[in-house]
Design a protein around this motif. Structure first.
Motif, PDB file in Angstrom:
ATOM      1  N   HIS A  19      56.451  40.515  44.327  1.00 40.64           N
ATOM      2  CA  HIS A  19      55.210  39.777  44.599  1.00 40.64           C
ATOM      3  C   HIS A  19      54.192  40.658  45.323  1.00 40.64           C
ATOM      4  CE1 HIS A  19      56.194  35.856  43.027  1.00 40.64           C
ATOM      5  NE2 HIS A  19      57.394  35.960  43.569  1.00 40.64           N
ATOM      6  N   ARG A  20      54.663  41.489  46.259  1.00 38.86           N
ATOM      7  CA  ARG A  20      53.747  42.407  46.955  1.00 38.86           C
ATOM      8  C   ARG A  20      53.157  43.424  45.986  1.00 38.86           C
ATOM      9  NH1 ARG A  20      57.702  42.395  51.219  1.00 38.86           N
ATOM     10  NH2 ARG A  20      58.436  44.413  50.507  1.00 38.86           N
ATOM     11  N   LEU A  21      54.006  43.953  45.105  1.00 38.11           N
ATOM     12  CA  LEU A  21      53.534  44.912  44.110  1.00 38.11           C
ATOM     13  C   LEU A  21      52.480  44.267  43.214  1.00 38.11           C
ATOM     14  CD1 LEU A  21      53.722  47.609  42.570  1.00 38.11           C
ATOM     15  CD2 LEU A  21      55.596  46.587  41.252  1.00 38.11           C
ATOM     16  N   GLY A  22      52.769  43.077  42.732  1.00 34.12           N
ATOM     17  CA  GLY A  22      51.821  42.372  41.881  1.00 34.12           C
ATOM     18  C   GLY A  22      50.495  42.127  42.565  1.00 34.12           C
ATOM     19  N   ALA A  23      50.552  41.757  43.836  1.00 31.51           N
ATOM     20  CA  ALA A  23      49.322  41.473  44.584  1.00 31.51           C
ATOM     21  C   ALA A  23      48.455  42.722  44.734  1.00 31.51           C
ATOM     22  CB  ALA A  23      49.664  40.892  45.952  1.00 31.51           C
TER      23      ALA A  23
ATOM     24  N   ALA B 260      49.061  43.141  27.638  1.00 34.26           N
ATOM     25  CA  ALA B 260      48.475  42.300  28.679  1.00 34.26           C
ATOM     26  C   ALA B 260      49.537  41.367  29.261  1.00 34.26           C
ATOM     27  CB  ALA B 260      47.302  41.500  28.120  1.00 34.26           C
ATOM     28  N   GLU B 261      50.476  40.939  28.437  1.00 36.26           N
ATOM     29  CA  GLU B 261      51.558  40.063  28.901  1.00 36.26           C
ATOM     30  C   GLU B 261      52.421  40.767  29.944  1.00 36.26           C
ATOM     31  OE1 GLU B 261      53.937  36.572  29.084  1.00 36.26           O
ATOM     32  OE2 GLU B 261      51.886  36.989  28.489  1.00 36.26           O
ATOM     33  N   THR B 262      52.703  42.044  29.737  1.00 33.87           N
ATOM     34  CA  THR B 262      53.481  42.802  30.722  1.00 33.87           C
ATOM     35  C   THR B 262      52.726  42.897  32.038  1.00 33.87           C
ATOM     36  OG1 THR B 262      54.635  44.068  29.023  1.00 33.87           O
ATOM     37  CG2 THR B 262      54.526  45.055  31.221  1.00 33.87           C
ATOM     38  N   VAL B 263      51.446  43.203  31.975  1.00 39.35           N
ATOM     39  CA  VAL B 263      50.638  43.293  33.197  1.00 39.35           C
ATOM     40  C   VAL B 263      50.610  41.940  33.903  1.00 39.35           C
ATOM     41  CG1 VAL B 263      48.335  43.745  34.127  1.00 39.35           C
ATOM     42  CG2 VAL B 263      49.256  45.207  32.320  1.00 39.35           C
ATOM     43  N   ARG B 264      50.441  40.857  33.144  1.00 40.23           N
ATOM     44  CA  ARG B 264      50.420  39.519  33.734  1.00 40.23           C
ATOM     45  C   ARG B 264      51.739  39.218  34.448  1.00 40.23           C
ATOM     46  NH1 ARG B 264      52.222  34.683  32.896  1.00 40.23           N
ATOM     47  NH2 ARG B 264      53.174  35.118  30.889  1.00 40.23           N
ATOM     48  N   LYS B 265      52.840  39.550  33.812  1.00 42.88           N
ATOM     49  CA  LYS B 265      54.151  39.277  34.412  1.00 42.88           C
ATOM     50  C   LYS B 265      54.378  40.104  35.680  1.00 42.88           C
ATOM     51  CE  LYS B 265      56.592  37.689  30.300  1.00 42.88           C
ATOM     52  NZ  LYS B 265      57.651  38.022  29.316  1.00 42.88           N
ATOM     53  N   ILE B 266      53.908  41.337  35.683  1.00 38.80           N
ATOM     54  CA  ILE B 266      54.047  42.163  36.890  1.00 38.80           C
ATOM     55  C   ILE B 266      53.164  41.600  38.000  1.00 38.80           C
ATOM     56  CG2 ILE B 266      53.601  44.439  37.896  1.00 38.80           C
ATOM     57  CD1 ILE B 266      54.385  45.599  35.108  1.00 38.80           C
TER      58      ILE B 266
ATOM     59  N   SER C 283      37.577  43.358  39.096  1.00 41.75           N
ATOM     60  CA  SER C 283      36.912  42.524  38.096  1.00 41.75           C
ATOM     61  C   SER C 283      37.248  42.934  36.662  1.00 41.75           C
ATOM     62  CB  SER C 283      35.397  42.583  38.292  1.00 41.75           C
ATOM     63  OG  SER C 283      34.938  43.907  38.085  1.00 41.75           O
ATOM     64  N   ARG C 284      38.018  43.999  36.501  1.00 38.71           N
ATOM     65  CA  ARG C 284      38.411  44.408  35.142  1.00 38.71           C
ATOM     66  C   ARG C 284      39.368  43.383  34.550  1.00 38.71           C
ATOM     67  NH1 ARG C 284      40.230  50.486  36.279  1.00 38.71           N
ATOM     68  NH2 ARG C 284      40.634  49.571  38.308  1.00 38.71           N
ATOM     69  N   SER C 285      39.270  43.187  33.273  1.00 35.79           N
ATOM     70  CA  SER C 285      40.162  42.220  32.628  1.00 35.79           C
ATOM     71  C   SER C 285      41.576  42.796  32.535  1.00 35.79           C
ATOM     72  CB  SER C 285      39.663  41.861  31.231  1.00 35.79           C
ATOM     73  OG  SER C 285      39.934  42.902  30.322  1.00 35.79           O
ATOM     74  N   MET C 286      42.531  41.887  32.491  1.00 36.46           N
ATOM     75  CA  MET C 286      43.920  42.275  32.354  1.00 36.46           C
ATOM     76  C   MET C 286      44.117  43.048  31.039  1.00 36.46           C
ATOM     77  SD  MET C 286      47.060  39.688  32.943  1.00 36.46           S
ATOM     78  CE  MET C 286      46.460  39.053  34.492  1.00 36.46           C
ATOM     79  N   ALA C 287      43.465  42.588  29.982  1.00 37.48           N
ATOM     80  CA  ALA C 287      43.589  43.238  28.673  1.00 37.48           C
ATOM     81  C   ALA C 287      43.031  44.660  28.704  1.00 37.48           C
ATOM     82  CB  ALA C 287      42.884  42.409  27.613  1.00 37.48           C
ATOM     83  N   GLU C 288      41.918  44.849  29.405  1.00 42.13           N
ATOM     84  CA  GLU C 288      41.306  46.172  29.515  1.00 42.13           C
ATOM     85  C   GLU C 288      42.235  47.140  30.238  1.00 42.13           C
ATOM     86  OE1 GLU C 288      37.606  48.189  31.992  1.00 42.13           O
ATOM     87  OE2 GLU C 288      37.570  46.038  31.628  1.00 42.13           O
ATOM     88  N   VAL C 289      42.780  46.703  31.351  1.00 45.93           N
ATOM     89  CA  VAL C 289      43.683  47.553  32.133  1.00 45.93           C
ATOM     90  C   VAL C 289      44.960  47.829  31.348  1.00 45.93           C
ATOM     91  CG1 VAL C 289      45.121  47.628  34.219  1.00 45.93           C
ATOM     92  CG2 VAL C 289      42.726  46.893  34.359  1.00 45.93           C
ATOM     93  N   ALA C 290      45.493  46.807  30.705  1.00 46.78           N
ATOM     94  CA  ALA C 290      46.724  46.969  29.925  1.00 46.78           C
ATOM     95  C   ALA C 290      46.525  47.994  28.810  1.00 46.78           C
ATOM     96  CB  ALA C 290      47.149  45.627  29.351  1.00 46.78           C
ATOM     97  N   ALA C 291      45.419  47.875  28.091  1.00 47.98           N
ATOM     98  CA  ALA C 291      45.145  48.812  26.991  1.00 47.98           C
ATOM     99  C   ALA C 291      45.013  50.242  27.507  1.00 47.98           C
ATOM    100  CB  ALA C 291      43.883  48.386  26.245  1.00 47.98           C
ATOM    101  N   ALA C 292      44.321  50.410  28.614  1.00 49.08           N
ATOM    102  CA  ALA C 292      44.132  51.746  29.185  1.00 49.08           C
ATOM    103  C   ALA C 292      45.454  52.350  29.659  1.00 49.08           C
ATOM    104  CB  ALA C 292      43.137  51.686  30.339  1.00 49.08           C
ATOM    105  N   ALA C 293      46.384  51.497  30.091  1.00 53.10           N
ATOM    106  CA  ALA C 293      47.686  51.962  30.577  1.00 53.10           C
ATOM    107  C   ALA C 293      48.721  52.059  29.462  1.00 53.10           C
ATOM    108  CB  ALA C 293      48.199  51.033  31.673  1.00 53.10           C
ATOM    109  N   GLY C 294      48.361  51.601  28.260  1.00 42.62           N
ATOM    110  CA  GLY C 294      49.306  51.635  27.151  1.00 42.62           C
ATOM    111  C   GLY C 294      50.360  50.547  27.223  1.00 42.62           C
ATOM    112  N   LEU C 295      49.991  49.419  27.830  1.00 40.67           N
ATOM    113  CA  LEU C 295      50.907  48.293  28.007  1.00 40.67           C
ATOM    114  C   LEU C 295      50.331  47.052  27.357  1.00 40.67           C
ATOM    115  CD1 LEU C 295      51.494  48.848  31.830  1.00 40.67           C
ATOM    116  CD2 LEU C 295      53.038  49.534  29.980  1.00 40.67           C
TER     117      LEU C 295
END
Length: 84
Positions: A15-19, A41-47, A27-39
Motif C-alpha cells: 500500500h505504501r509503494l502504491g501510494a 494499465a491494469e498492472t499499474v492500477r493493481k500496484i 496528473s498523468r493518466s494511468m494508461a500513459e504511464v503504463a505505456a511509457a513503462a511497457g506495462l
C-alpha cells in the motif's frame, strides 16, 4: 514453486509503494504511464491500489524510471523501520 502467503507487513508495504507511485504519477493518466513503462494499465492500477503488494523488481524499476522516482526513495518508503 509455491509462493508463501503474504504477511500483513507485505500488504502494508504494498500500500505504501502504491501510494508513492500514485503520487509520483500526478496528473498523468494511468494508461500513459503504463505505456511509457511497457506495462498494462491494469498492472499499474493493481500496484497503485495494493492488489499486487509484491510486484517484480523489473516492473518497479520500469515504473520508477518512467515516473522519475529513485529506487532508493522507494526502498526508504517501503522499509518498515523507516516508514514509521
Amino acid at each position: 514453486m509455491v509462493r508463501p502467503p503474504l504477511t500483513e507487513l507485505d500488504r502494508e508495504r504494498g500500500h505504501r509503494l502504491g501510494a508513492i507511485l500514485r503520487q509520483a504519477r500526478g496528473s498523468r493518466s494511468m494508461a500513459e504511464v503504463a505505456a511509457a513503462a511497457g506495462l498494462s494499465a491494469e498492472t499499474v492500477r493493481k500496484i497503485e491500489t495494493g492488489r499486487i503488494p509484491t510486484p517484480a523488481f523489473f516492473t518497479i524499476a520500469a515504473l520508477a524510471q518512467t515516473l522519475g522516482v529513485s529506487l532508493d526513495v522507494l526502498v526508504e518508503v517501503c522499509t518498515p523501520e523507516r516508514a514509521a
